[in-house]
Design a protein around this motif. Sequence first.
Motif, PDB file in Angstrom:
ATOM      1  N   PRO A   1       9.301  -2.376 -10.171  1.00 50.66           N
ATOM      2  CA  PRO A   1       9.193  -1.105  -9.441  1.00 50.66           C
ATOM      3  C   PRO A   1       8.685  -1.317  -8.017  1.00 50.66           C
ATOM      4  CG  PRO A   1       8.051  -1.010 -11.572  1.00 50.66           C
ATOM      5  CD  PRO A   1       8.364  -2.454 -11.297  1.00 50.66           C
ATOM      6  N   ALA A   2       9.010  -0.386  -7.136  1.00 52.14           N
ATOM      7  CA  ALA A   2       8.512  -0.374  -5.760  1.00 52.14           C
ATOM      8  C   ALA A   2       8.003   1.024  -5.456  1.00 52.14           C
ATOM      9  CB  ALA A   2       9.608  -0.771  -4.777  1.00 52.14           C
TER      10      ALA A   2
ATOM     11  N   GLY B   1      14.943  12.366  -6.918  1.00 54.46           N
ATOM     12  CA  GLY B   1      16.050  11.802  -6.151  1.00 54.46           C
ATOM     13  C   GLY B   1      16.867  10.817  -6.976  1.00 54.46           C
ATOM     14  N   TRP B   2      17.804  10.140  -6.296  1.00 55.56           N
ATOM     15  CA  TRP B   2      18.717   9.231  -6.973  1.00 55.56           C
ATOM     16  C   TRP B   2      18.698   7.820  -6.390  1.00 55.56           C
ATOM     17  CZ3 TRP B   2      20.852  10.974 -11.339  1.00 55.56           C
ATOM     18  CH2 TRP B   2      20.924  12.363 -11.526  1.00 55.56           C
TER      19      TRP B   2
ATOM     20  N   TYR C   1       8.382   6.915  -5.806  1.00 57.54           N
ATOM     21  CA  TYR C   1       8.197   8.224  -5.169  1.00 57.54           C
ATOM     22  C   TYR C   1       9.496   9.027  -5.219  1.00 57.54           C
ATOM     23  CZ  TYR C   1       6.240  11.433  -1.650  1.00 57.54           C
ATOM     24  OH  TYR C   1       5.760  12.531  -0.986  1.00 57.54           O
ATOM     25  N   ASP C   2      10.631   8.346  -5.031  1.00 54.98           N
ATOM     26  CA  ASP C   2      11.928   9.012  -5.110  1.00 54.98           C
ATOM     27  C   ASP C   2      12.180   9.550  -6.513  1.00 54.98           C
ATOM     28  OD1 ASP C   2      14.697   9.518  -3.895  1.00 54.98           O
ATOM     29  OD2 ASP C   2      15.206   8.306  -5.659  1.00 54.98           O
TER      30      ASP C   2
ATOM     31  N   CYS D   1       7.536   5.064   5.427  1.00 54.89           N
ATOM     32  CA  CYS D   1       8.277   6.323   5.336  1.00 54.89           C
ATOM     33  C   CYS D   1       8.928   6.545   3.982  1.00 54.89           C
ATOM     34  CB  CYS D   1       9.349   6.372   6.419  1.00 54.89           C
ATOM     35  SG  CYS D   1      10.564   5.038   6.265  1.00 54.89           S
ATOM     36  N   GLY D   2       9.138   5.481   3.191  1.00 60.50           N
ATOM     37  CA  GLY D   2       9.891   5.670   1.963  1.00 60.50           C
ATOM     38  C   GLY D   2      11.328   6.052   2.284  1.00 60.50           C
ATOM     39  N   LEU D   3      11.872   6.975   1.504  1.00 63.23           N
ATOM     40  CA  LEU D   3      13.241   7.442   1.727  1.00 63.23           C
ATOM     41  C   LEU D   3      13.202   8.788   2.442  1.00 63.23           C
ATOM     42  CD1 LEU D   3      14.454   6.306  -1.722  1.00 63.23           C
ATOM     43  CD2 LEU D   3      15.725   5.779   0.348  1.00 63.23           C
TER      44      LEU D   3
END
Length: 430
Positions: free
Chosen positions: A160-161, A172-173, A166-167, A225-227
């Motif tokens: 995992p990351a 999210g996908w 978080y997504d 920022c992530g996605l």
Amino acid sequence: MTHHDIPSAPASGSSVPNRAARERALLAGRLADPALLDQAVEIQLGEDSADTCLAVPVGGLRVAGKVTVAGAGRALRVLQALHGNSGFPCLRDFSAARSLDDPHTIKWGLSSDFMDDHGELKARMWGYREAAVSAYVTEQKARDPRVPVTPVLESMTSAPADGRVYDVLLGGWDHYLADRRLVESLTAQDRRALEVAAAINRAHQPAVVKAFASRGIDQYLDLGCGLPVNDARPLDGAPSYAALHDLVAEYQGATARTVYADHDTFIFAKVRGRLEDDPRQPEWVCADIRHMEQFLNSGRVQLLLDWSRPIGVLLHDVLPWIDSDEIAAQAMAVLRERLAPGSALSITHAADVGEDNAMSRFINPFRAAGLAYKPRSAHTIGKLFGDWPVEKPGLVPTHRWHPEHLHAARPLHDAGALAGLAFKPEADRA
């Protein structure tokens, strides 16, 4: 400029340790990052124990390398020795050998060509960097978003990351099975608590951008920022989330600059693909903010932002994933010192807000999955702003920072985090 990580065949009668020492001394004088020699892999090329070569990994200023050996058998030994090592990405045999005894060249890392305005080859990079090509190093980092400006961990699909987890929490996908499995391993109550906290954090961004814009800030840097662009499902029928660069354009116009930064190369690839043709032209930097000084000094970051003017920096749910208090504090100290007066910091940080939703209970499951995670106290979070005065209402649960937050009516503990914003005083110009 030679392109070999190992300069010559072993001298007759020399011992392995002495020859290896000479090779390391020679390479230390050629490498821009001689410390990488500590991570070099010594490869035995044949039955003769003296028949070895050194392969230097990528890292720091070094983005590629190669080694040439005699014959396909030795090339196979090199590939086997380096395969799976995170310091040798994109490992390939690039040889056009016609016989098994011909020289074979194994390369790893990135290969880049730069053209001038007339399409003529300006520079080509393979292998280690000597001092003579330092100017080219700066240009490559400034112009090529593929090149990490700090050391970054190799992206793994089997683990995992934080950004991808978080997504998952946002519905999210853009994630892998490992990320989804980590979330599914939690109890239904804990999953719901994290989903609510993630949604509250995500919905905090518009108020921050509005506050920055009210001070005339037109440069925005989103660290960790992530996605920023995803297909997340907002909580409880709330409006869809807007990406930071869309909010910046709304409040400051299309000419304002947005720069995203994250260490996850998976996220880098996803976001670049989706934002490449965006008319607002957001930019991207691949970096790990634990190396803050190297990040700020990189040619690319210096190119993308004007550091003589105010910059609005967002650190939303990123610092809890640095489990060392010392590293987090040092990174923030370096950042605060380098920002111009009038710049702003917006921080959201996991904290034990109320007894019903203590975020510390997630430390063990996250760390068991290989993710560093550390909620902090209000006192420790407040120190991350240094001596910058924190704006009203102070350091508070994220959804109580602004009365128009989409989830302001929820209980305090639902945030699972504290939020604060501070501007660098003009007095710091002296």
